[in-house]
Design a protein around this motif. Structure first.
Motif, PDB file in Angstrom:
ATOM      1  N   LEU A 110       0.574  -3.336  50.594  1.00  0.00           N
ATOM      2  CA  LEU A 110       0.075  -3.445  51.705  1.00  0.00           C
ATOM      3  C   LEU A 110      -1.574  -3.018  50.495  1.00  0.00           C
ATOM      4  O   LEU A 110      -2.336  -4.241  51.510  1.00  0.00           O
ATOM      5  N   GLU A 111      -1.923  -2.423  50.534  1.00  0.00           N
ATOM      6  CA  GLU A 111      -3.360  -2.000  49.546  1.00  0.00           C
ATOM      7  C   GLU A 111      -3.685  -3.179  48.476  1.00  0.00           C
ATOM      8  O   GLU A 111      -4.253  -3.788  48.424  1.00  0.00           O
ATOM      9  N   ALA A 112      -2.316  -3.350  48.072  1.00  0.00           N
ATOM     10  CA  ALA A 112      -3.075  -4.347  47.345  1.00  0.00           C
ATOM     11  C   ALA A 112      -3.152  -6.063  47.030  1.00  0.00           C
ATOM     12  O   ALA A 112      -3.739  -6.057  47.373  1.00  0.00           O
ATOM     13  N   SER A 113      -2.506  -5.665  48.176  1.00  0.00           N
ATOM     14  CA  SER A 113      -2.005  -6.962  49.374  1.00  0.00           C
ATOM     15  C   SER A 113      -3.755  -7.505  49.829  1.00  0.00           C
ATOM     16  O   SER A 113      -4.316  -8.788  49.204  1.00  0.00           O
ATOM     17  N   ASP A 114      -4.147  -6.418  50.346  1.00  0.00           N
ATOM     18  CA  ASP A 114      -5.502  -5.964  50.781  1.00  0.00           C
ATOM     19  C   ASP A 114      -6.506  -6.531  49.975  1.00  0.00           C
ATOM     20  O   ASP A 114      -7.741  -7.286  50.078  1.00  0.00           O
ATOM     21  N   ALA A 115      -6.391  -5.975  48.102  1.00  0.00           N
ATOM     22  CA  ALA A 115      -7.284  -6.323  46.950  1.00  0.00           C
ATOM     23  C   ALA A 115      -7.289  -7.335  47.050  1.00  0.00           C
ATOM     24  O   ALA A 115      -8.764  -8.163  46.500  1.00  0.00           O
ATOM     25  N   TYR A 116      -5.921  -8.607  46.848  1.00  0.00           N
ATOM     26  CA  TYR A 116      -6.314  -9.664  46.501  1.00  0.00           C
ATOM     27  C   TYR A 116      -6.966 -10.501  47.565  1.00  0.00           C
ATOM     28  O   TYR A 116      -7.002 -11.724  46.869  1.00  0.00           O
ATOM     29  N   ASN A 117      -6.714  -9.863  48.575  1.00  0.00           N
ATOM     30  CA  ASN A 117      -7.693 -11.196  50.639  1.00  0.00           C
ATOM     31  C   ASN A 117      -8.812 -10.690  49.945  1.00  0.00           C
ATOM     32  O   ASN A 117      -9.492 -11.533  49.993  1.00  0.00           O
ATOM     33  N   ARG A 118      -9.308  -9.462  49.471  1.00  0.00           N
ATOM     34  CA  ARG A 118     -10.714  -9.232  49.478  1.00  0.00           C
ATOM     35  C   ARG A 118     -11.695 -10.396  47.708  1.00  0.00           C
ATOM     36  O   ARG A 118     -12.090 -10.637  47.869  1.00  0.00           O
ATOM     37  N   ARG A 119     -10.319  -9.971  47.282  1.00  0.00           N
ATOM     38  CA  ARG A 119     -10.541 -11.350  45.829  1.00  0.00           C
ATOM     39  C   ARG A 119     -10.628 -12.708  45.784  1.00  0.00           C
ATOM     40  O   ARG A 119     -11.670 -13.374  45.728  1.00  0.00           O
ATOM     41  N   ALA A 120      -9.980 -12.925  47.545  1.00  0.00           N
ATOM     42  CA  ALA A 120      -9.908 -14.081  47.733  1.00  0.00           C
ATOM     43  C   ALA A 120     -10.778 -14.497  48.626  1.00  0.00           C
ATOM     44  O   ALA A 120     -11.794 -16.067  48.140  1.00  0.00           O
TER      45      ALA A 120
END
Length: 150
Positions: A110-120
């Motif tokens: 979930l933390e990684a998903s949040d980081a990828y969302n920020r990148r996107a």
């Protein structure tokens, strides 16, 4: 006679109002088939993602987030917004997931998903500008395109 006419009109009105929602509901039946106006030949998600149990949906979400971030960043890096760039194979995102996150705990994913969302989200404005510029060139008449390219 007047009362019978009013009763008839009211009955017709009530029947008309009650049958309309039923008719509308029949036309709004959702389907599982996905269709797209832009780039309709998008590759399907990997089968394992489509068949993942509900309790593990966070894994699917992470791969989707990786895919989206990679694609938006690629558009910005290349400066191209064609369908192959916007919607490539899922292989790269699947490989990143398997190499870096497949054995992680739920909270880590979930933390990684949040980081990828920020990148996107960071890449989205630039990617959108590129895609809109390309769309404008494609939809402009030929003589206007020459003027825009000067």
């Amino acid at each position: 006679m007047r009362q019978a006419g009013c009763t008839l009109v009211l009955t017709a009105l009530v029947l008309g109002l009650t049958s309309a929602p039923g008719f509308a509901e029949r036309n709004l039946v959702p389907t599982l088939e996905r269709s797209f106006d832009v780039c309709p030949d998008r590759p399907a998600e990997p089968v394992w993602m489509q068949e993942i149990p509900l309790r593990q949906a966070y894994q699917r979400l992470l791969v989707q987030d990786i895919y989206r971030a990679q694609n938006l960043e690629r558009i910005v890096e290349i400066g191209n917004c064609d369908c192959a760039t916007r919607f490539p194979s899922w292989d790269a995102a699947d490989a990143v997931f398997r190499e870096l996150y497949a054995s992680d705990e739920r909270w880590e994913m979930l933390e990684a998903s949040d980081a990828y969302n920020r990148r996107a989200n960071a890449a989205r404005p630039a990617a959108k500008a590129i895609c809109e510029a390309v769309e404008q060139l494609v939809t402009q008449p030929r003589y206007e395109r020459r003027h825009l390219l000067r």
